[in-house]
Design a protein around this motif. Structure first.
Motif, PDB file in Angstrom:
ATOM      1  N   PHE A  60       0.824  -1.215   0.000  1.00  0.00           N
ATOM      2  CA  PHE A  60       0.000   0.000   0.000  1.00  0.00           C
ATOM      3  C   PHE A  60       0.855   1.260   0.000  1.00  0.00           C
ATOM      4  O   PHE A  60       0.529   2.237  -0.669  1.00  0.00           O
ATOM      5  CB  PHE A  60      -0.922  -0.015   1.225  1.00  0.00           C
ATOM      6  N   GLU A  61       1.954   1.258   0.741  1.00  0.00           N
ATOM      7  CA  GLU A  61       2.792   2.450   0.853  1.00  0.00           C
ATOM      8  C   GLU A  61       3.682   2.687  -0.367  1.00  0.00           C
ATOM      9  O   GLU A  61       4.502   3.611  -0.362  1.00  0.00           O
ATOM     10  CB  GLU A  61       3.644   2.396   2.123  1.00  0.00           C
ATOM     11  N   GLN A  62       3.501   1.889  -1.422  1.00  0.00           N
ATOM     12  CA  GLN A  62       4.140   2.219  -2.696  1.00  0.00           C
ATOM     13  C   GLN A  62       3.561   3.519  -3.263  1.00  0.00           C
ATOM     14  O   GLN A  62       4.141   4.136  -4.147  1.00  0.00           O
ATOM     15  CB  GLN A  62       3.941   1.095  -3.716  1.00  0.00           C
ATOM     16  N   ALA A  63       2.404   3.922  -2.727  1.00  0.00           N
ATOM     17  CA  ALA A  63       1.739   5.130  -3.222  1.00  0.00           C
ATOM     18  C   ALA A  63       2.675   6.330  -3.192  1.00  0.00           C
ATOM     19  O   ALA A  63       2.745   7.106  -4.154  1.00  0.00           O
ATOM     20  CB  ALA A  63       0.490   5.410  -2.388  1.00  0.00           C
ATOM     21  N   GLY A  64       3.395   6.512  -2.088  1.00  0.00           N
ATOM     22  CA  GLY A  64       4.260   7.679  -1.967  1.00  0.00           C
ATOM     23  C   GLY A  64       5.638   7.485  -2.562  1.00  0.00           C
ATOM     24  O   GLY A  64       6.416   8.446  -2.635  1.00  0.00           O
ATOM     25  N   SER A  65       5.943   6.267  -3.011  1.00  0.00           N
ATOM     26  CA  SER A  65       7.297   5.995  -3.530  1.00  0.00           C
ATOM     27  C   SER A  65       7.252   5.578  -4.994  1.00  0.00           C
ATOM     28  O   SER A  65       7.265   6.431  -5.889  1.00  0.00           O
ATOM     29  CB  SER A  65       7.991   4.936  -2.653  1.00  0.00           C
ATOM     30  N   SER A  66       7.167   4.269  -5.279  1.00  0.00           N
ATOM     31  CA  SER A  66       7.276   3.828  -6.677  1.00  0.00           C
ATOM     32  C   SER A  66       6.109   4.320  -7.537  1.00  0.00           C
ATOM     33  O   SER A  66       6.300   4.672  -8.705  1.00  0.00           O
ATOM     34  CB  SER A  66       7.374   2.296  -6.748  1.00  0.00           C
ATOM     35  N   LEU A  67       4.896   4.360  -6.984  1.00  0.00           N
ATOM     36  CA  LEU A  67       3.756   4.842  -7.776  1.00  0.00           C
ATOM     37  C   LEU A  67       3.847   6.344  -8.009  1.00  0.00           C
ATOM     38  O   LEU A  67       3.401   6.850  -9.053  1.00  0.00           O
ATOM     39  CB  LEU A  67       2.434   4.496  -7.074  1.00  0.00           C
ATOM     40  N   ASN A  68       4.410   7.059  -7.060  1.00  0.00           N
ATOM     41  CA  ASN A  68       4.634   8.492  -7.236  1.00  0.00           C
ATOM     42  C   ASN A  68       5.637   8.743  -8.355  1.00  0.00           C
ATOM     43  O   ASN A  68       5.462   9.639  -9.191  1.00  0.00           O
ATOM     44  CB  ASN A  68       5.143   9.091  -5.922  1.00  0.00           C
ATOM     45  N   LEU A  69       6.692   7.920  -8.390  1.00  0.00           N
ATOM     46  CA  LEU A  69       7.688   8.035  -9.462  1.00  0.00           C
ATOM     47  C   LEU A  69       7.104   7.623 -10.807  1.00  0.00           C
ATOM     48  O   LEU A  69       7.444   8.187 -11.848  1.00  0.00           O
ATOM     49  CB  LEU A  69       8.913   7.179  -9.127  1.00  0.00           C
ATOM     50  N   PHE A  70       6.205   6.617 -10.791  1.00  0.00           N
ATOM     51  CA  PHE A  70       5.553   6.201 -12.032  1.00  0.00           C
ATOM     52  C   PHE A  70       4.713   7.355 -12.584  1.00  0.00           C
ATOM     53  O   PHE A  70       4.690   7.599 -13.801  1.00  0.00           O
ATOM     54  CB  PHE A  70       4.659   4.980 -11.798  1.00  0.00           C
ATOM     55  N   ALA A  71       4.026   8.081 -11.685  1.00  0.00           N
ATOM     56  CA  ALA A  71       3.236   9.234 -12.128  1.00  0.00           C
ATOM     57  C   ALA A  71       4.118  10.281 -12.784  1.00  0.00           C
ATOM     58  O   ALA A  71       3.741  10.883 -13.802  1.00  0.00           O
ATOM     59  CB  ALA A  71       2.496   9.838 -10.933  1.00  0.00           C
ATOM     60  N   GLU A  72       5.299  10.489 -12.233  1.00  0.00           N
ATOM     61  CA  GLU A  72       6.188  11.525 -12.773  1.00  0.00           C
ATOM     62  C   GLU A  72       6.847  11.104 -14.080  1.00  0.00           C
ATOM     63  O   GLU A  72       6.922  11.876 -15.035  1.00  0.00           O
ATOM     64  CB  GLU A  72       7.272  11.861 -11.748  1.00  0.00           C
ATOM     65  N   ARG A  73       7.310   9.838 -14.141  1.00  0.00           N
ATOM     66  CA  ARG A  73       8.164   9.414 -15.253  1.00  0.00           C
ATOM     67  C   ARG A  73       7.402   8.801 -16.423  1.00  0.00           C
ATOM     68  O   ARG A  73       7.815   8.944 -17.588  1.00  0.00           O
ATOM     69  CB  ARG A  73       9.190   8.391 -14.755  1.00  0.00           C
ATOM     70  N   PHE A  74       6.316   8.085 -16.135  1.00  0.00           N
ATOM     71  CA  PHE A  74       5.717   7.229 -17.170  1.00  0.00           C
ATOM     72  C   PHE A  74       4.234   7.472 -17.390  1.00  0.00           C
ATOM     73  O   PHE A  74       3.573   6.667 -18.031  1.00  0.00           O
ATOM     74  CB  PHE A  74       5.935   5.754 -16.795  1.00  0.00           C
ATOM     75  N   THR A  75       3.709   8.582 -16.861  1.00  0.00           N
ATOM     76  CA  THR A  75       2.273   8.874 -17.017  1.00  0.00           C
ATOM     77  C   THR A  75       2.087  10.128 -17.863  1.00  0.00           C
ATOM     78  O   THR A  75       2.786  11.123 -17.669  1.00  0.00           O
ATOM     79  CB  THR A  75       1.611   9.069 -15.631  1.00  0.00           C
ATOM     80  N   ASP A  76       1.154  10.057 -18.800  1.00  0.00           N
ATOM     81  CA  ASP A  76       0.826  11.216 -19.637  1.00  0.00           C
ATOM     82  C   ASP A  76      -0.011  12.180 -18.799  1.00  0.00           C
ATOM     83  O   ASP A  76      -1.199  11.957 -18.551  1.00  0.00           O
ATOM     84  CB  ASP A  76       0.030  10.755 -20.862  1.00  0.00           C
ATOM     85  N   ARG A  77       0.603  13.285 -18.373  1.00  0.00           N
ATOM     86  CA  ARG A  77      -0.057  14.214 -17.451  1.00  0.00           C
ATOM     87  C   ARG A  77      -0.449  15.530 -18.128  1.00  0.00           C
ATOM     88  O   ARG A  77      -0.767  16.498 -17.446  1.00  0.00           O
ATOM     89  CB  ARG A  77       0.872  14.488 -16.252  1.00  0.00           C
ATOM     90  N   MET A  78      -0.411  15.552 -19.454  1.00  0.00           N
ATOM     91  CA  MET A  78      -0.760  16.782 -20.184  1.00  0.00           C
ATOM     92  C   MET A  78      -2.272  16.908 -20.333  1.00  0.00           C
ATOM     93  O   MET A  78      -2.944  15.996 -20.828  1.00  0.00           O
ATOM     94  CB  MET A  78      -0.103  16.788 -21.561  1.00  0.00           C
ATOM     95  N   VAL A  79      -2.803  18.039 -19.886  1.00  0.00           N
ATOM     96  CA  VAL A  79      -4.236  18.335 -20.037  1.00  0.00           C
ATOM     97  C   VAL A  79      -4.360  19.760 -20.579  1.00  0.00           C
ATOM     98  O   VAL A  79      -3.979  20.727 -19.897  1.00  0.00           O
ATOM     99  CB  VAL A  79      -4.989  18.212 -18.692  1.00  0.00           C
ATOM    100  N   TRP A  80      -4.864  19.894 -21.825  1.00  0.00           N
ATOM    101  CA  TRP A  80      -5.053  21.218 -22.461  1.00  0.00           C
ATOM    102  C   TRP A  80      -3.770  22.052 -22.390  1.00  0.00           C
ATOM    103  O   TRP A  80      -3.782  23.242 -22.080  1.00  0.00           O
ATOM    104  CB  TRP A  80      -6.205  21.968 -21.803  1.00  0.00           C
ATOM    105  N   GLY A  81      -2.645  21.395 -22.666  1.00  0.00           N
ATOM    106  CA  GLY A  81      -1.371  22.098 -22.714  1.00  0.00           C
ATOM    107  C   GLY A  81      -0.712  22.331 -21.366  1.00  0.00           C
ATOM    108  O   GLY A  81       0.369  22.944 -21.304  1.00  0.00           O
ATOM    109  N   TRP A  82      -1.340  21.870 -20.281  1.00  0.00           N
ATOM    110  CA  TRP A  82      -0.764  22.036 -18.934  1.00  0.00           C
ATOM    111  C   TRP A  82      -0.419  20.672 -18.362  1.00  0.00           C
ATOM    112  O   TRP A  82      -1.210  19.731 -18.461  1.00  0.00           O
ATOM    113  CB  TRP A  82      -1.764  22.738 -18.013  1.00  0.00           C
ATOM    114  N   GLU A  83       0.793  20.570 -17.801  1.00  0.00           N
ATOM    115  CA  GLU A  83       1.229  19.294 -17.224  1.00  0.00           C
ATOM    116  C   GLU A  83       0.836  19.222 -15.752  1.00  0.00           C
ATOM    117  O   GLU A  83       1.265  20.031 -14.931  1.00  0.00           O
ATOM    118  CB  GLU A  83       2.742  19.137 -17.364  1.00  0.00           C
TER     119      GLU A  83
END
Length: 499
Positions: free
Chosen positions: A303-326
């Motif tokens: 469960f505590e991967q949320a603040g570590s590996s999943l947080n890094l996955f959000a930064e490195r491997f997730t498409d976070r662009m919405v209407w030109g804003w990341e």
């Protein structure tokens, strides 16, 4: 009201900093980070989150024996605030002077304030976190129905702070990491101000034990001297680490700490079973707590991967662009709190409805359901990792669905484990057994940090192996869930009349 807002702002400070912590450590020096590799960052994250839970044990003891609950919350909040502002110092310096440290030297500028800040937050949280919950319990008569209602409102404050903080602190961190840390400290400062302004509502609650006789006062003074000696030794050891007299290897320290926690837990349970003076029924219940200790540690390590590996996955491997804003990666840390607020009432009502129909699962079965939900969440991440390993960015929905299943797991396991520990614990070991529950969470947090070091895809080799790493977590937590499901009936028989 006083405790609701104090806890809300304390959780704001904790989750705000947590959303930034591993991202800041792994960020390149040129972009204002520390430039740590994933293994070191994961180890530091694990040690920090472990220590927060471990220090709750002596924090509760200090409140009970020395200064009382209210003063513990007050001094704990002050130490937390100082810790956050210590971590914010380099950013404040840059903001005021309009300059920054030369490129390549920023990590050297940050490190002392970074680690000192973390240590202060750990000590402050250890004083505040366990004792503010105890004050909530003291507001109501022991068998009053208002107590459960009060705790429900109190926990809503926790999730409200946990929801707001990652969004607010991650937004400021876009401009400077340290401003994000500073905002987390400002949150705790707000909590302290309102705690002081509204303390009249807590009159007569959470006061220290009064030592009336001369012998009691002398015993108190002796105890106080011992505490100061222990604190002095802790400061000396920390100074030796800071001035590199003793070399600090976070990865090795995390490994040693993991082994020590396991040994301490084994020795404690062994002592209670052999020398605790318990009857056979009580011993059986302690065995149940010991079994659930293991499964609890497994759950929190995932469960505590949320603040570590999943947080890094959000930064490195997730498409976070919405209407030109990341979208800042830390925003995803608010998703769990949103789901908790939405689904906690539903889960509570569901257990009640099933109980009326005599279909409510036993507590061990709820534990296993929690582990299986956690495993399903990581199965979702396996497919997301396959997308990342192919060189593409994963959609944000993969993380959102993962957090949804993880929330279902938390709601199935966390409140049940806490309640069951209080029901099963022999009266003379009640406080210590609750301490063991928190120790299992501490162990899970430490393991989570160590797993994150190898499951975060920081190198091309690690990225190629990331799907297999997530699948290994799936096998582990779902396997544990099914094993617990198979042995739930024998465990149920050991519990006696406790459901």
């Amino acid at each position: 009201m006083t405790l609701f807002f104090t806890e809300m702002w304390e959780r704001f400070s904790y989750y705000g900093m947590r959303a930034l912590l591993i991202l800041f450590m792994t960020a390149p020096i040129a972009s204002g980070g520390l430039g740590f590799d994933d293994q070191t960052s994961g180890a530091v994250y694990g040690l920090y989150s472990m220590a927060v839970y471990l220090l709750a044990l002596p924090g509760g003891w200090v409140a009970d024996r020395l200064i009382g609950l209210k003063k513990s919350v007050w001094y704990g909040g002050i130490i937390i605030t100082i810790g956050h502002f210590t971590m914010a110092l380099p950013g404040v310096f840059s903001l005021l002077s309009g300059t920054s440290a030369p490129e390549g030297q920023l990590a050297g500028w940050d490190l002392p304030s970074f680690f000192l800040g973390l240590i202060l937050i750990v000590f402050g949280t250890g004083l505040l976190k366990p004792n503010i919950s105890s004050i909530v319990g003291q507001l109501y008569p022991e068998n009053s129905s208002k107590r459960d209602a009060g705790f429900s409102i109190f926990y809503m404050g926790i999730n409200l702070g946990a929801f707001m903080a990652p969004i607010a602190c991650s937004t400021l961190a876009i401009y400077d990491w340290h401003l994000g840390f500073g905002l987390a400290g400002f949150g705790m400062l707000m909590g302290l101000i309102q705690y002081k302004w509204t303390k009249k509502y807590l009159q007569g609650v959470g006061e220290p034990v009064v030592n009336s006789s001369k012998q009691e006062k002398q015993a108190y003074q002796r105890l106080l001297k011992r505490v100061w000696v222990i604190l002095g030794l802790v400061v000396i050891v920390l100074a030796l680490f800071f001035f590199q007299v003793i070399p600090l290897d976070p990865v090795a320290l995390a490994g040693v700490s993991n082994t020590l926690i396991a040994i301490v837990a084994l020795l404690f349970f062994g002592y209670v079973l052999i020398f605790g003076g318990l009857d056979s029924g009580q011993k059986k219940k302690v065995v149940v707590i010991m079994i659930l200790f293991v499964f609890s540690a497994i759950f929190w390590s995932g469960f505590e991967q949320a603040g570590s590996s999943l947080n890094l996955f959000a930064e490195r491997f997730t498409d976070r662009m919405v209407w030109g804003w990341e979208i800042p990666a830390g925003y995803f840390q608010s998703v769990n709190s949103i789901f908790i607020i939405i689904f906690a009432p539903f889960f509570g009502a569901m257990w009640v409805a099933l109980a009326r129909k005599k279909l409510e699962p036993s507590s061990p079965l709820k534990f296993s359901i929690g582990l299986i939900f956690l495993g399903i969440g990581f199965l979702v991440m396996y497919f997301a990792a396959k997308i990342a390993a192919s060189g593409n960015l994963a959609a944000p929905s993969w993380l959102v669905i993962t957090y949804l299943f993880h929330t279902f797991g938390e709601l199935s396991l966390s409140p049940v484990g806490l309640s069951l520990t209080t029901k099963l614990a022999p009266k003379k070991f009640a406080g210590q057994m609750m301490g063991m529950w928190f120790l299992s969470i501490a162990m899970g947090n430490l393991i989570a940090g160590r797993i994150a070091g190898s499951a975060s895809g920081g190198t091309s080799e690690a990225l190629a192996e990331m799907p297999d790493q997530y699948m290994l977590i799936v096998y582990t937590v779902m396997g544990a869930g099914f094993v617990l499901m198979l042995i739930s009936k024998p465990i149920r028989s050991l519990m006696g009349k406790v459901h």
